[in-house]
Design a protein around this motif. Structure first.
Motif, PDB file in Angstrom:
ATOM      1  N   ARG A  63     -19.714   5.935   2.825  1.00 42.53           N
ATOM      2  CA  ARG A  63     -20.056   5.030   1.735  1.00 42.53           C
ATOM      3  C   ARG A  63     -21.288   4.214   2.148  1.00 42.53           C
ATOM      4  N   ASP A  95     -12.050  -0.880  -8.184  1.00 42.54           N
ATOM      5  CA  ASP A  95     -11.971   0.261  -9.105  1.00 42.54           C
ATOM      6  C   ASP A  95     -10.895   0.067 -10.173  1.00 42.54           C
ATOM      7  N   GLU A 134       0.849  -1.194   0.000  1.00 37.94           N
ATOM      8  CA  GLU A 134       0.000   0.000   0.000  1.00 37.94           C
ATOM      9  C   GLU A 134       0.884   1.243   0.000  1.00 37.94           C
TER      10      GLU A 134
HETATM   11  C1  LIG Z   1     -17.596  10.744  -3.540  1.00 42.29           C
HETATM   12  C2  LIG Z   1     -17.681   9.241  -3.675  1.00 42.29           C
HETATM   13  C3  LIG Z   1     -18.744   8.564  -3.055  1.00 42.29           C
HETATM   14  C4  LIG Z   1     -18.855   7.180  -3.192  1.00 42.29           C
HETATM   15  N1  LIG Z   1     -19.896   6.533  -2.589  1.00 42.29           N
HETATM   16  C5  LIG Z   1     -20.014   5.191  -2.719  1.00 42.29           C
HETATM   17  C6  LIG Z   1     -21.069   4.485  -2.055  1.00 42.29           C
HETATM   18  O1  LIG Z   1     -21.900   5.065  -1.350  1.00 42.29           O
HETATM   19  N2  LIG Z   1     -21.146   3.126  -2.230  1.00 42.29           N
HETATM   20  C7  LIG Z   1     -20.242   2.452  -3.001  1.00 42.29           C
HETATM   21  O2  LIG Z   1     -20.384   1.222  -3.136  1.00 42.29           O
HETATM   22  N3  LIG Z   1     -19.209   3.086  -3.599  1.00 42.29           N
HETATM   23  C8  LIG Z   1     -19.069   4.425  -3.471  1.00 42.29           C
HETATM   24  N4  LIG Z   1     -18.003   5.072  -4.055  1.00 42.29           N
HETATM   25  C9  LIG Z   1     -16.991   4.281  -4.773  1.00 42.29           C
HETATM   26  C10 LIG Z   1     -15.997   3.621  -3.801  1.00 42.29           C
HETATM   27  O3  LIG Z   1     -15.405   4.564  -2.943  1.00 42.29           O
HETATM   28  C11 LIG Z   1     -14.920   2.904  -4.590  1.00 42.29           C
HETATM   29  O4  LIG Z   1     -15.532   2.082  -5.566  1.00 42.29           O
HETATM   30  C12 LIG Z   1     -14.044   2.046  -3.662  1.00 42.29           C
HETATM   31  O5  LIG Z   1     -13.346   2.852  -2.751  1.00 42.29           O
HETATM   32  C13 LIG Z   1     -13.068   1.213  -4.478  1.00 42.29           C
HETATM   33  O6  LIG Z   1     -12.244   0.478  -3.620  1.00 42.29           O
HETATM   34  P1  LIG Z   1     -10.849  -0.081  -4.139  1.00 42.29           P
HETATM   35  O7  LIG Z   1     -10.259  -0.800  -2.974  1.00 42.29           O
HETATM   36  O8  LIG Z   1     -11.053  -0.794  -5.416  1.00 42.29           O
HETATM   37  O9  LIG Z   1     -10.009   1.210  -4.519  1.00 42.29           O
HETATM   38  P2  LIG Z   1      -9.493   2.411  -3.594  1.00 42.29           P
HETATM   39  O10 LIG Z   1     -10.460   2.687  -2.508  1.00 42.29           O
HETATM   40  O11 LIG Z   1      -9.175   3.502  -4.536  1.00 42.29           O
HETATM   41  O12 LIG Z   1      -8.167   1.852  -2.930  1.00 42.29           O
HETATM   42  C14 LIG Z   1      -7.021   1.654  -3.718  1.00 42.29           C
HETATM   43  C15 LIG Z   1      -5.812   1.592  -2.794  1.00 42.29           C
HETATM   44  O13 LIG Z   1      -4.656   1.327  -3.579  1.00 42.29           O
HETATM   45  C16 LIG Z   1      -3.606   2.185  -3.165  1.00 42.29           C
HETATM   46  N5  LIG Z   1      -2.699   2.338  -4.313  1.00 42.29           N
HETATM   47  C17 LIG Z   1      -2.954   2.985  -5.479  1.00 42.29           C
HETATM   48  N6  LIG Z   1      -1.909   2.905  -6.315  1.00 42.29           N
HETATM   49  C18 LIG Z   1      -0.961   2.199  -5.654  1.00 42.29           C
HETATM   50  C19 LIG Z   1       0.352   1.778  -5.993  1.00 42.29           C
HETATM   51  N7  LIG Z   1       0.880   2.064  -7.190  1.00 42.29           N
HETATM   52  N8  LIG Z   1       1.067   1.076  -5.096  1.00 42.29           N
HETATM   53  C20 LIG Z   1       0.535   0.760  -3.885  1.00 42.29           C
HETATM   54  N9  LIG Z   1      -0.708   1.147  -3.503  1.00 42.29           N
HETATM   55  C21 LIG Z   1      -1.456   1.840  -4.385  1.00 42.29           C
HETATM   56  C22 LIG Z   1      -4.316   3.457  -2.751  1.00 42.29           C
HETATM   57  O14 LIG Z   1      -3.523   4.244  -1.895  1.00 42.29           O
HETATM   58  C23 LIG Z   1      -5.559   2.912  -2.076  1.00 42.29           C
HETATM   59  O15 LIG Z   1      -5.358   2.651  -0.707  1.00 42.29           O
HETATM   60  C24 LIG Z   1     -17.874   6.466  -3.939  1.00 42.29           C
HETATM   61  C25 LIG Z   1     -16.806   7.148  -4.530  1.00 42.29           C
HETATM   62  C26 LIG Z   1     -16.710   8.524  -4.404  1.00 42.29           C
HETATM   63  C27 LIG Z   1     -15.557   9.234  -5.053  1.00 42.29           C
END
Ligand SMILES: Cc1cc2nc3c(=O)[nH]c(=O)nc-3n(C[C@H](O)[C@H](O)[C@H](O)COP(=O)(O)OP(=O)(O)OC[C@H]3O[C@@H](n4cnc5c(N)ncnc54)[C@H](O)[C@@H]3O)c2cc1C
Length: 506
Positions: free
Chosen positions: A48, A299, A31
């Motif tokens: 969320r 994502d 991370e």
């Molecule tokens: C304003 C807003 C409101 C939302 N509301 C909702 C909701 O109500 N319900 C819902 O289901 N979804 C909601 N979402 C969407 C949701 O937040 C995301 O879909 C979710 O956070 C995705 O999780 P993730 O773990 O895939 O990615 P992320 O949460 O983006 O986590 C990715 C992680 O990878 C790390 N990372 C990135 N690049 C690197 C690298 N090169 N090396 C090491 N680490 C790295 C980052 O630091 C981060 O910790 C919302 C989004 C926004 C912007």
């Protein structure tokens, strides 16, 4: 060498790490952030909404209570999980800012709904979700290294390497859970196709000099939408600007005020902006979620606007789907093609969420096309069928994978089946194994289930509510692999068990 390196300790990476840890794989999570938590992950900016299906995923891994405590969701659950019948949904959500009326849901159209501890959505924060998952990951032996930014990924025979500065981390598999701008996705050569933005969205915490000028809740407006959300000064604004704002720099107070004034049609004043971030409705996904030994989830595998709050829910679904399949592949007992079923099952869900958000943006368009779509959507949501359809999508209960079996339960999230002795399916799924529920008095499936050894748990006895079934085979991700009605054919069970848990078992 680790079994799996996961890049990204966001909610999806951590959920996946827990799934793999539970199944006995060795996991390293890398991370980039040195410390967990930030203003973007805590309330109110980190708020969320988790769907019923996501709440159920936490229940089925024994984490729902911890999540509710961490989320401060004291009034949950709304209904008695031990009741004879499931109560009608109390909270539904919205579509394009149009609130859905729970009273309009046709319960009879949801035939497999049984009472359980996770029957409603959960309002939480990224901080709460990640806190609960990090703690569990640590208990399961997962290693999390913070302050490590992965900049490159290379694949070689039988393994894959993540590069971060001078350090390298080798594993048999690597999963990119590194968010919408995924380095892993780019480095591993995934394509990324879809549509360009029509709007810019802003999420902010500000001091508003005259908050009474803004209406509370969701406010669809001619050129976008604004939301006065959870706390004073917590605002979300979407402007249909064709995605014109240059997001390489943070938005300043004057720009944010101008956007808010244009969208809200007021002369509201932002005296100070404490935090602000931007997003768009760019909607894209790769055409496959796997290239060689690299996979994508969350994502990293699908970007779209947050309207409708589904990104995290779909990401948790990815993690739940992938974890047990990857663990079985690592153990060497995965049946042929099991890992490929990850893309086959989850890619269409990603494609759906892209469309689900696109259509909501389309209803916001100020032109004649947008007004026509909006009028149609309003009419449909004014009907029982329309609201029930939207509820099934929003809650996740309408999910159905095509398993090539036309039984109406096959491929769906298993209902919370209960035995008369109080055993619940959700409790049986805690170990992350498959489950055979056998309601026949003669325990017809005992021998065949025992042949599946560690891969499934077998539970037998009269059902409290059997939904007309004699037996059910549930995958570790809670999906019904096979449902046997009265007098089922044993061979049908064996075919399904062989398909999902390996032929050697039967
Ligand atoms: C304003 C807003 C409101 C939302 N509301 C909702 C909701 O109500 N319900 C819902 O289901 N979804 C909601 N979402 C969407 C949701 O937040 C995301 O879909 C979710 O956070 C995705 O999780 P993730 O773990 O895939 O990615 P992320 O949460 O983006 O986590 C990715 C992680 O990878 C790390 N990372 C990135 N690049 C690197 C690298 N090169 N090396 C090491 N680490 C790295 C980052 O630091 C981060 O910790 C919302 C989004 C926004 C912007």
């Amino acid at each position: 060498m680790y079994d799996v390196v996961i890049v990204g300790a966001g909610p999806v990476g951590l959920f996946l790490a827990c799934e793999l840890g539970l199944a006995g794989s060795s996991v390293l999570v890398l991370e980039q952030e040195a410390r967990p938590g930030s203003v973007w992950r805590a309330m109110p900016l980190g708020f969320r909404g988790l769907s019923v299906a996501s709440a159920d995923a936490f229940h089925r891994r024994g984490m729902l209570r911890d999540l509710l405590v961490a989320s401060g969701a004291g009034d949950y659950p709304v209904a008695d999980p031990d009741a004879d019948e499931a109560a009608p949904p109390a909270r539904v959500g919205h579509f394009a800012g149009v609130p859905l009326d729970p009273g309009r849901i046709d319960i009879a159209a949801l035939p497999f709904r049984l009472p359980g501890p996770a029957m409603e959505p959960v309002g939480t924060s990224l901080e709460a979700v990640e806190g609960v998952l990090s703690e569990r990951a640590a208990k399961l032996g997962v290693e999390i290294r913070r302050g490590v930014t992965v900049s490159a990924v290379t694949q070689a025979d039988g393994h894959v390497v993540a590069h971060a500065g001078d350090e390298t981390y080798a594993a048999r598999w690597l999963v990119g859970c590194d968010g919408g701008r995924s380095t892993v996705r780019k480095q591993a050569g995934f394509d990324f196709v879809g549509t360009e933005p029509r709007l810019t969205g802003y999420s902010m915490l500000a001091t508003v000099a005259d908050p009474e000028k803004l209406r509370p809740g969701f406010n669809p407006m001619p050129t976008g939408m604004y939301l006065r959300a959870l706390a004073p000064g917590h605002l979300a604004v979407m402007e249909l600007d064709g995605g014109a704002f240059d997001r390489s720099r943070p938005p300043g107070r004057e720009h944010l005020q101008a956007v808010l004034r244009r969208v809200s049609g007021t002369d509201v004043t932002l005296s100070e902006v404490h935090f602000a971030s931007t997003y768009t409705d760019r909607a894209k996904q790769p055409t496959t979620y796997r290239r060689g030994r690299v996979l994508l989830a969350g994502d990293a595998a699908h970007i779209h606007s947050p309207i409708g709050g589904q990104g995290l829910n779909v990401g948790i679904g990815d993690a739940l789907n992938l974890g047990w399949k990857l663990a079985a592949t690592l153990r060497g007992d995965a049946p042929e093609g099991l890992l490929d079923s990850y893309t086959r099952e989850r890619h269409p869900v990603g494609a759906w969420v892209l469309d689900w958000t696109r259509v909501q943006v389309a209803t916001m368009s100020p032109d004649a096309h947008g007004r026509a779509v909006k009028a149609l959507v309003h009419d449909l949501l004014g009907t029982r069928d329309g609201t029930t359809y939207a509820y099934e999508k929003l809650s996740g209960s309408g999910l159905r994978y095509d398993l090539g079996d036309d039984h109406p339960l096959a491929g769906r999230l298993a209902p919370e089946l209960r035995l008369v002795d109080g055993t619940r399916l959700g409790d049986l799924l805690r170990e992350g194994r498959g489950v055979v529920l056998d309601f026949t008095p003669e325990r017809r499936l005992r021998e065949a289930a025992n042949g599946l050894d560690e891969r499934v748990l077998y539970a037998a006895g009269p059902a409290r509510d059997d939904l007309g079934l004699d037996a059910v085979l549930v995958r570790p991700d809670g999906i019904v692999a096979w449902a046997g009605e009265r007098g089922f054919e044993q061979a049908a069970f064996e075919r399904a068990a062989g398909r999902w848990f390996g032929c050697a078992a039967v």
